[in-house]
Design a protein around this motif. Structure first.
Motif, PDB file in Angstrom:
ATOM      1  N   TYR A 151      18.982  28.346  -9.116  1.00 43.98           N
ATOM      2  CA  TYR A 151      19.645  28.974  -7.969  1.00 43.98           C
ATOM      3  C   TYR A 151      21.038  29.515  -8.269  1.00 43.98           C
ATOM      4  N   GLY A 152      21.601  29.115  -9.399  1.00 46.44           N
ATOM      5  CA  GLY A 152      22.938  29.570  -9.746  1.00 46.44           C
ATOM      6  C   GLY A 152      22.881  30.757 -10.686  1.00 46.44           C
ATOM      7  N   LYS A 153      24.052  31.125 -11.214  1.00 41.69           N
ATOM      8  CA  LYS A 153      24.144  32.231 -12.160  1.00 41.69           C
ATOM      9  C   LYS A 153      24.676  31.675 -13.477  1.00 41.69           C
ATOM     10  N   SER A 161      21.091  10.001 -16.257  1.00 45.33           N
ATOM     11  CA  SER A 161      21.178  11.358 -16.777  1.00 45.33           C
ATOM     12  C   SER A 161      21.633  11.352 -18.223  1.00 45.33           C
ATOM     13  N   ASP A 162      21.128  12.297 -19.015  1.00 41.72           N
ATOM     14  CA  ASP A 162      21.617  12.434 -20.390  1.00 41.72           C
ATOM     15  C   ASP A 162      22.562  13.633 -20.477  1.00 41.72           C
ATOM     16  N   GLN A 163      23.104  13.999 -19.320  1.00 41.81           N
ATOM     17  CA  GLN A 163      24.077  15.088 -19.253  1.00 41.81           C
ATOM     18  C   GLN A 163      25.254  14.665 -18.392  1.00 41.81           C
ATOM     19  N   VAL A 164      26.379  15.268 -18.664  1.00 41.41           N
ATOM     20  CA  VAL A 164      27.548  15.108 -17.808  1.00 41.41           C
ATOM     21  C   VAL A 164      27.788  16.483 -17.195  1.00 41.41           C
ATOM     22  N   ILE A 165      27.877  16.542 -15.873  1.00 42.80           N
ATOM     23  CA  ILE A 165      28.092  17.827 -15.197  1.00 42.80           C
ATOM     24  C   ILE A 165      29.357  17.725 -14.349  1.00 42.80           C
ATOM     25  N   PHE A 166      30.283  18.634 -14.619  1.00 43.73           N
ATOM     26  CA  PHE A 166      31.527  18.684 -13.848  1.00 43.73           C
ATOM     27  C   PHE A 166      31.557  19.948 -13.021  1.00 43.73           C
ATOM     28  N   GLN A 167      32.077  19.842 -11.799  1.00 41.99           N
ATOM     29  CA  GLN A 167      32.221  21.031 -10.966  1.00 41.99           C
ATOM     30  C   GLN A 167      33.699  21.319 -10.759  1.00 41.99           C
ATOM     31  N   PHE A 168      34.006  22.606 -10.711  1.00 44.45           N
ATOM     32  CA  PHE A 168      35.380  23.074 -10.568  1.00 44.45           C
ATOM     33  C   PHE A 168      35.442  24.001  -9.362  1.00 44.45           C
ATOM     34  N   HIS A 169      36.460  23.803  -8.536  1.00 46.08           N
ATOM     35  CA  HIS A 169      36.549  24.584  -7.294  1.00 46.08           C
ATOM     36  C   HIS A 169      36.942  26.028  -7.540  1.00 46.08           C
ATOM     37  N   ASP A 170      37.645  26.290  -8.642  1.00 47.57           N
ATOM     38  CA  ASP A 170      37.899  27.695  -8.951  1.00 47.57           C
ATOM     39  C   ASP A 170      37.877  27.917 -10.464  1.00 47.57           C
ATOM     40  N   PHE A 171      37.732  29.175 -10.815  1.00 49.88           N
ATOM     41  CA  PHE A 171      37.537  29.553 -12.215  1.00 49.88           C
ATOM     42  C   PHE A 171      38.736  29.149 -13.074  1.00 49.88           C
ATOM     43  N   THR A 222      26.563  15.771  -8.898  1.00 46.94           N
ATOM     44  CA  THR A 222      25.177  15.286  -8.940  1.00 46.94           C
ATOM     45  C   THR A 222      24.181  16.439  -8.930  1.00 46.94           C
ATOM     46  N   VAL A 223      24.672  17.666  -8.865  1.00 46.00           N
ATOM     47  CA  VAL A 223      23.760  18.813  -8.933  1.00 46.00           C
ATOM     48  C   VAL A 223      23.135  18.806 -10.332  1.00 46.00           C
ATOM     49  N   THR A 224      21.831  18.981 -10.418  1.00 45.91           N
ATOM     50  CA  THR A 224      21.181  18.952 -11.728  1.00 45.91           C
ATOM     51  C   THR A 224      21.223  20.334 -12.386  1.00 45.91           C
ATOM     52  N   GLU A 225      21.085  20.339 -13.701  1.00 49.06           N
ATOM     53  CA  GLU A 225      21.075  21.623 -14.398  1.00 49.06           C
ATOM     54  C   GLU A 225      19.873  22.457 -13.962  1.00 49.06           C
ATOM     55  N   TYR A 265      27.647  28.485  -8.900  1.00 46.80           N
ATOM     56  CA  TYR A 265      26.688  28.095  -7.862  1.00 46.80           C
ATOM     57  C   TYR A 265      27.469  27.739  -6.603  1.00 46.80           C
ATOM     58  N   ARG A 266      27.127  28.371  -5.490  1.00 44.78           N
ATOM     59  CA  ARG A 266      27.760  28.106  -4.192  1.00 44.78           C
ATOM     60  C   ARG A 266      29.281  28.149  -4.262  1.00 44.78           C
ATOM     61  N   GLY A 267      29.799  29.166  -4.928  1.00 39.88           N
ATOM     62  CA  GLY A 267      31.241  29.378  -4.951  1.00 39.88           C
ATOM     63  C   GLY A 267      32.015  28.441  -5.864  1.00 39.88           C
ATOM     64  N   GLN A 268      31.294  27.662  -6.694  1.00 39.95           N
ATOM     65  CA  GLN A 268      31.966  26.752  -7.614  1.00 39.95           C
ATOM     66  C   GLN A 268      31.417  26.978  -9.020  1.00 39.95           C
ATOM     67  N   TYR A 269      32.120  26.410  -9.997  1.00 39.95           N
ATOM     68  CA  TYR A 269      31.729  26.556 -11.394  1.00 39.95           C
ATOM     69  C   TYR A 269      31.376  25.188 -11.953  1.00 39.95           C
ATOM     70  N   PHE A 270      30.290  25.154 -12.729  1.00 39.50           N
ATOM     71  CA  PHE A 270      29.768  23.894 -13.244  1.00 39.50           C
ATOM     72  C   PHE A 270      29.694  23.941 -14.767  1.00 39.50           C
ATOM     73  N   LEU A 271      30.272  22.934 -15.406  1.00 39.43           N
ATOM     74  CA  LEU A 271      30.205  22.787 -16.856  1.00 39.43           C
ATOM     75  C   LEU A 271      29.236  21.657 -17.159  1.00 39.43           C
ATOM     76  N   VAL A 272      28.180  21.976 -17.918  1.00 38.47           N
ATOM     77  CA  VAL A 272      27.156  20.995 -18.268  1.00 38.47           C
ATOM     78  C   VAL A 272      27.315  20.629 -19.739  1.00 38.47           C
ATOM     79  N   LEU A 273      27.479  19.333 -19.999  1.00 38.27           N
ATOM     80  CA  LEU A 273      27.582  18.840 -21.379  1.00 38.27           C
ATOM     81  C   LEU A 273      26.443  17.885 -21.651  1.00 38.27           C
TER      82      LEU A 273
END
Length: 197
Positions: A179-181, A105-115, A170-173, A138-146
């Motif tokens: 499917y996310g917001k 991947s040429d991106q780093v994606i982090f997920q956070f359980h709450d805002f 591992t969720v892709t952008e 997405y699915r009740g979590q927040y994702f930061l894509v770098l």
């Protein structure tokens, strides 16, 4: 090395760079048919059995997602379990058949359980990496894509900070967009620090 169950027949491992270095394995080695990679896979399957009661025999699909500067995520999906008759015919070397695919991947994606965790991470990481990234819910979590087009040392420092608040995903952008917001379409870390002081 962390393992989690994704479904009845699917589990996911997160291998940090330290996990790989301890075993003397480079990312490129995962493709090679060498004893230390077999040993790593056997250790992973042993951990999956101990922690999740996840047993493997028969065909297995292994997807490897190489994460820049973080290590890798390995998703293991088991096929159908062989019948007792088929099991008798298998010798030890045939207990599972691997089908390995690798994605870089040429991106780093982090997920956070709450805002709140996302906000804290944004405040801490913004001075290091600037106003960058995109945020999705997405699915009740927040994702930061770098994007990883920043200097490697800067990226490493940013990843270290983000790891304190969230975890590599591992969720892709593409999935997040579809499917996310979209919360921030650009300069997410700057937006977080501006709006949430």
């Amino acid at each position: 090395m962390r393992v989690e169950r994704l479904s009845q027949d699917k589990i996911r491992f997160f291998l940090s760079m330290d996990d790989l270095m301890e075993r003397g394995i480079e990312k490129e080695d995962i493709w090679r048919d060498i004893p230390k990679v077999h040993e790593l896979f056997n250790d992973m399957m042993e951990q999956a059995y101990q922690e999740l009661d996840f047993e493997i025999s028969g065909p297995v699909a292994v997807e490897v997602f190489a994460l820049p500067a973080q290590g890798m995520v390995v998703v293991v999906t088991r096929g159908r379990l062989p019948s007792p008759n088929e099991l008798d015919e298998l010798d030890g070397d045939d207990m599972y058949e691997l089908e390995v695919t690798l994605e870089e991947s040429d991106q780093v994606i982090f997920q956070f359980h709450d805002f709140e965790h996302l906000v804290q991470a944004g405040h801490r990481v913004q001075p290091l990496i600037g106003s960058v990234g995109r945020v999705y819910a997405y699915r009740g979590q927040y994702f930061l894509v770098l994007d990883t087009d920043m200097e490697n040392q800067t990226l490493q420092k940013g990843i270290a900070v983000l790891s304190e608040f969230g975890e590599a995903s591992t969720v892709t952008e593409h999935v997040l967009k579809e499917y996310g917001k979209t919360i921030w379409a650009q300069e997410a870390t700057g937006g977080i620090t501006r709006y949430f002081s």
